[in-house]
Design a protein around this motif. Structure first.
Motif, PDB file in Angstrom:
ATOM      1  N   PHE A  78       0.849  -1.188   0.000  1.00 47.33           N
ATOM      2  CA  PHE A  78       0.000   0.000   0.000  1.00 47.33           C
ATOM      3  C   PHE A  78       0.883   1.235   0.000  1.00 47.33           C
ATOM      4  O   PHE A  78       1.746   1.379   0.851  1.00 47.33           O
ATOM      5  CB  PHE A  78      -0.912   0.011   1.221  1.00 47.33           C
ATOM      6  CG  PHE A  78      -1.729   1.263   1.305  1.00 47.33           C
ATOM      7  CD1 PHE A  78      -2.765   1.473   0.421  1.00 47.33           C
ATOM      8  CD2 PHE A  78      -1.431   2.236   2.235  1.00 47.33           C
ATOM      9  CE1 PHE A  78      -3.511   2.633   0.480  1.00 47.33           C
ATOM     10  CE2 PHE A  78      -2.181   3.402   2.297  1.00 47.33           C
ATOM     11  CZ  PHE A  78      -3.220   3.590   1.424  1.00 47.33           C
ATOM     12  N   GLU A  89      -0.354   7.730   4.477  1.00 49.57           N
ATOM     13  CA  GLU A  89      -1.332   7.426   5.520  1.00 49.57           C
ATOM     14  C   GLU A  89      -1.646   8.640   6.385  1.00 49.57           C
ATOM     15  O   GLU A  89      -2.666   8.686   7.051  1.00 49.57           O
ATOM     16  CB  GLU A  89      -0.823   6.286   6.408  1.00 49.57           C
ATOM     17  CG  GLU A  89      -0.474   5.050   5.588  1.00 49.57           C
ATOM     18  CD  GLU A  89      -0.913   3.756   6.229  1.00 49.57           C
ATOM     19  OE1 GLU A  89      -0.986   3.723   7.472  1.00 49.57           O
ATOM     20  OE2 GLU A  89      -1.192   2.792   5.494  1.00 49.57           O
ATOM     21  N   SER A 125      -9.927   0.801   6.141  1.00 48.35           N
ATOM     22  CA  SER A 125      -9.720  -0.643   6.102  1.00 48.35           C
ATOM     23  C   SER A 125      -9.021  -1.022   4.794  1.00 48.35           C
ATOM     24  O   SER A 125      -8.937  -0.225   3.867  1.00 48.35           O
ATOM     25  CB  SER A 125     -11.051  -1.373   6.197  1.00 48.35           C
ATOM     26  OG  SER A 125     -11.756  -1.192   4.993  1.00 48.35           O
ATOM     27  N   GLY A 126      -8.534  -2.271   4.766  1.00 50.00           N
ATOM     28  CA  GLY A 126      -7.714  -2.728   3.638  1.00 50.00           C
ATOM     29  C   GLY A 126      -8.373  -2.589   2.278  1.00 50.00           C
ATOM     30  O   GLY A 126      -7.754  -2.119   1.322  1.00 50.00           O
ATOM     31  N   LYS A 130      -8.532   1.075   1.264  1.00 50.23           N
ATOM     32  CA  LYS A 130      -7.194   1.571   0.920  1.00 50.23           C
ATOM     33  C   LYS A 130      -6.814   1.118  -0.477  1.00 50.23           C
ATOM     34  O   LYS A 130      -6.285   1.898  -1.269  1.00 50.23           O
ATOM     35  CB  LYS A 130      -6.154   0.994   1.893  1.00 50.23           C
ATOM     36  CG  LYS A 130      -6.050   1.705   3.219  1.00 50.23           C
ATOM     37  CD  LYS A 130      -4.916   1.080   4.007  1.00 50.23           C
ATOM     38  CE  LYS A 130      -4.824   1.666   5.396  1.00 50.23           C
ATOM     39  NZ  LYS A 130      -3.858   0.961   6.220  1.00 50.23           N
ATOM     40  N   GLN A 131      -7.115  -0.144  -0.774  1.00 55.27           N
ATOM     41  CA  GLN A 131      -6.698  -0.709  -2.037  1.00 55.27           C
ATOM     42  C   GLN A 131      -7.447  -0.049  -3.192  1.00 55.27           C
ATOM     43  O   GLN A 131      -6.864   0.262  -4.229  1.00 55.27           O
ATOM     44  CB  GLN A 131      -6.949  -2.204  -1.958  1.00 55.27           C
ATOM     45  CG  GLN A 131      -6.855  -2.941  -3.240  1.00 55.27           C
ATOM     46  CD  GLN A 131      -8.040  -3.848  -3.387  1.00 55.27           C
ATOM     47  OE1 GLN A 131      -9.160  -3.520  -2.986  1.00 55.27           O
ATOM     48  NE2 GLN A 131      -7.792  -5.012  -3.928  1.00 55.27           N
ATOM     49  N   GLY A 134      -3.751  -9.745   0.580  1.00 55.92           N
ATOM     50  CA  GLY A 134      -4.178  -9.348   1.919  1.00 55.92           C
ATOM     51  C   GLY A 134      -5.515  -8.631   1.961  1.00 55.92           C
ATOM     52  O   GLY A 134      -5.789  -7.886   2.898  1.00 55.92           O
ATOM     53  N   VAL A 135      -6.349  -8.825   0.940  1.00 58.69           N
ATOM     54  CA  VAL A 135      -7.655  -8.173   0.929  1.00 58.69           C
ATOM     55  C   VAL A 135      -8.738  -9.253   1.039  1.00 58.69           C
ATOM     56  O   VAL A 135      -8.567 -10.361   0.524  1.00 58.69           O
ATOM     57  CB  VAL A 135      -7.815  -7.360  -0.374  1.00 58.69           C
ATOM     58  CG1 VAL A 135      -9.221  -6.843  -0.522  1.00 58.69           C
ATOM     59  CG2 VAL A 135      -6.829  -6.206  -0.379  1.00 58.69           C
TER      60      VAL A 135
END
Lengths: 323, 376
Positions: free
Chosen positions: A91, A95, A142-143, A146-147, A170-171
């Motif tokens: 990622f 942030e 959350s993942g 973000k993605q 990782g999603v």
């Protein structure tokens, strides 16, 4: 699949990258057509990321070359960078910036005209489903969010070619599915998508697949072509003690390879018709409770495991010597 | 033309100002440090703890002790009865000096002969010891002259005038020889070096570590746009620090500022060019923040010692003096002391300013050149 095809927008020509003595990418040739979803598969460390990085101008090739959007990757990496979107497995947004600040940043870096900037920002926020979180710090998302935001920022300038390096690592499964819907939409709109993955279900979504293993391209074709190309026949054995069954089956005549698969075994055989009775007899003799072994159509995973096993048998002695 | 640079600057400022730790580092730490250092960093030797071993205990011996005490340089903190006690006090660091007046001091003077007085100093700090000795010699000499004079007056009558030479000394630029006037501007120069160099050394490598670098270099951003976007915010912070610290120096510590503030601003600009340039160079070639931090320290430590901040460059071996030319702090110290204390201008300081500009320009160019839009 030839490099001379006029509609090919990504072409690799004997592309090679070495790190010292280690050959990370070994003379790869392939081409990707406009609007195609090209899946680049392979185990970790096979050379997927290295190849993508060379195509995006992040790494210089040691030998060979290629072109992206008509520009040479050796001589015009900066022109390529204007025409591609790239999203890495890590990622890579800030942030400590909010969702809007991240979008504004990439819109500015890609020099979007002011009028288009607002429109693209709305599109990214809607696409990522972040209407309620415009002012949230990106680190708190959350993942899946973000993605999708990372993808939005990577394609804010509407590039005709997108490189995605393990975008769904990782999603969660639901986010993965909606992510792929998005990739389909982009491909429908004419965008070429070059994506690496090691999820076999994702490989099925691709128009064309390349399998890379230890730096070499060992298979290339549509998912159907690859499945059809498997010369061995596959037998599935459902059983309650697959570990023990595996031990027995691997030594049987006519069995080339066997692997655990779900609650059973997938057995690669030269001819299924001959192997099935042998397997059934051996397992019954060992006192294992099994279902009737039956021949099945191989999945992509079977195909790739079989290809990799075959390659290992072929090169293992050389690798040992080399080390 | 400057869209990307503007975008970089906005992003950098948001990131710097959003982080409370960063705000503290930029705004509070320099002020606190200058106040602490303003009091702590000085080489004035006063109130030296001194032991007195007076075996004579006569009028002149007590007079000598009183003169030492009144000078302000010596504090007679202990009266001892044996030489072993002196050794003990010096060993434990309770006194830095001891004065021993032997039995028969008064009698020898009365007899018209030279009476010896012993001064023992702790030589482990050679600089302080030298200053202590010179004070002691001066006080004893004055006392001796006075004794001589009184004797002559008694012999020749009250109207007698001695023929003597009087030294009229004047110190320019720092009239009261306040070492603070000399050191506070130097501390300011060091602080700007530390703050700007550390920030810039961390800046690029931090993006490498958190993974945002890869996303940036895959965009068509140009190298100079990225480097300048990383540099300018820290240059502004450097200026802010100089402004805050100068204000404190002038209004809190009464350090005179006799030269042009405009020149101070211009000189700070070329100084920042080199501190940021070195920092960025470190950042672009480092692979981790830890590595960048170590490299920055390895640069700053010799830069401070070989700058003339505490040890004059003129006293260094010639070869090392040449080496100090590539030290931006050395040149800035000359400029800043020139502007603060001497009040000189461009006509005197131009060599330093030109050299800093050349140094900073070439280092920054090297940083841009060494910065690669590729991963390794």
């Amino acid at each position: 699949m030839t490099g001379t095809d006029s509609s090919a927008v990504v072409v690799l020509h004997d592309l090679e990258r070495r790190f010292g003595d280690f050959v990370a990418v070994n003379r790869i040739n392939l081409s990707v057509q406009r609007g195609e979803i090209f899946g680049f598969l392979g185990p970790n460390g096979a050379g997927k990321s290295t190849t993508i990085r060379m195509l995006c101008g992040l790494l210089t090739p040691s030998a060979g070359g290629g072109s992206v959007a008509g520009f040479d990757i050796n001589t015009a990496p900066e022109q390529i960078k204007e025409r591609i979107g790239y999203m890495s497995q890590k990622f890579s947004l800030y942030e400590d910036l909010t969702v809007e600040e991240n979008i504004d940043f990439y819109a500015g870096i890609y020099k979007l005209p002011t009028a288009r900037r607002e429109e693209r920002k709305r599109w990214v926020i809607a696409m990522a489903g972040l209407e309620e979180h415009r002012q949230s710090l990106t680190g708190t998302l959350s993942g899946g969010w973000k993605q999708r935001l990372a993808l939005g920022c990577a394609i804010i300038h509407e590039p005709p070619i997108i490189f995605l390096d393990e975008p769904t690592a990782g999603v969660d499964p639901i986010s993965r599915r909606s992510f792929w819907e998005l990739i389909y939409q982009l491909a429908d709109a004419g965008v070429t998508v070059f994506v690496t993955t090691h999820y076999m279900d994702e490989a099925e979504y691709c128009d064309c697949l390349g399998l890379i293993y230890r730096g070499e391209l060992i298979a290339l074709g549509t998912p159907e072509e690859l499945k059809g190309a498997m010369t061995e026949e596959l037998v599935e054995v459902a059983c309650e003690q697959p570990q023990e069954a595996l031990f027995i089956v691997e030594g049987l005549p006519g069995v080339q390879h066997a692997a655990l698969f779900g609650r059973g075994l997938h057995v690669v055989t030269a001819r299924a018709g001959e192997a099935i009775p042998v397997i059934a007899t051996a397992l019954t003799a060992a006192g294992l409770r099994t279902g009737q072994p039956e021949r099945i159509v191989p999945s992509l995973e079977d195909v790739f495991v079989s290809l990799i096993e075959a390659r290992d048998r072929q090169t293992a002695p050389q690798v040992e010597v080399a080390r | 033309m400057f869209t990307r640079l503007k975008t970089m600057l906005i992003k950098e400022f948001i990131q710097i100002l959003r982080d409370p730790k960063m705000r503290a580092v930029i705004l509070i730490v320099p002020m606190v440090q200058i106040i602490i250092f303003g009091y702590a960093v000085n080489t004035d030797v006063k109130h030296i703890a001194t032991a007195i071993y007076d075996l004579d205990n006569s009028v002149p011996s007590r007079e000598l002790a009183a003169r030492l005490q009144q000078s302000g340089y010596f504090d007679l903190v202990a009266r001892v009865g044996t030489t072993d006690e002196i050794r003990d006090l010096i060993d434990h660091g309770r006194v830095k000096a001891a004065v021993q007046i032997n039995h028969g001091f008064a009698a020898t003077i009365d007899a018209g002969r030279t009476a010896p007085v012993q001064v023992i100093v702790d030589g482990s700090d050679s600089n302080t010891a030298r200053i202590v000795l010179s004070h002691a010699v001066k006080i004893a000499g004055n006392f001796s002259d006075q004794l001589l004079l009184e004797r002559e007056v008694r012999r020749r009558g009250a109207s007698w005038q001695p023929a003597e030479m009087a030294l009229q000394s004047r110190t320019w630029f720092n009239e009261n020889l306040e070492s603070r006037n000399y050191y506070v501007p130097g501390v300011m120069a060091q602080m700007v070096l530390i703050v700007t160099m550390m920030l810039s050394a961390m800046s690029v490598v931090r993006e490498k570590e958190i993974g945002t670098m890869e996303q940036i270099i895959v965009t068509p951003i140009r190298r100079w746009e990225f480097i300048l976007g990383k540099t300018l915010p820290f240059a502004l912070i450097g200026y802010l620090n100089v402004a805050m610290v100068t204000t404190l120096a002038v209004f809190w510590f009464d350090i005179p500022i006799r030269g042009s503030l405009l020149l101070l601003g211009a000189a700070t600009g070329v100084y920042l060019l080199s501190t940021l340039g070195f920092g960025l160079l470190i950042s672009t070639v480092s692979h981790s923040q830890q590595q960048a931090m170590m490299s920055a320290f390895m640069f700053m430590f010799p830069a401070m010692l070989l700058s003339g901040f505490a040890f004059p460059v003129e006293n260094m071996p010639e070869s090392i003096q040449y080496l100090t030319w590539i030290n931006p702090l050395r040149h800035y110290l000359v400029i800043i002391r020139g502007i603060f204390l001497k009040g000189v201008g461009m006509e005197v300081l131009w060599p330093q300013i030109v050299f800093l500009a050349l140094l900073g320009g070439s280092i920054l160019a090297t940083a841009v050149y060494r910065f690669r839009k590729t991963v390794s």
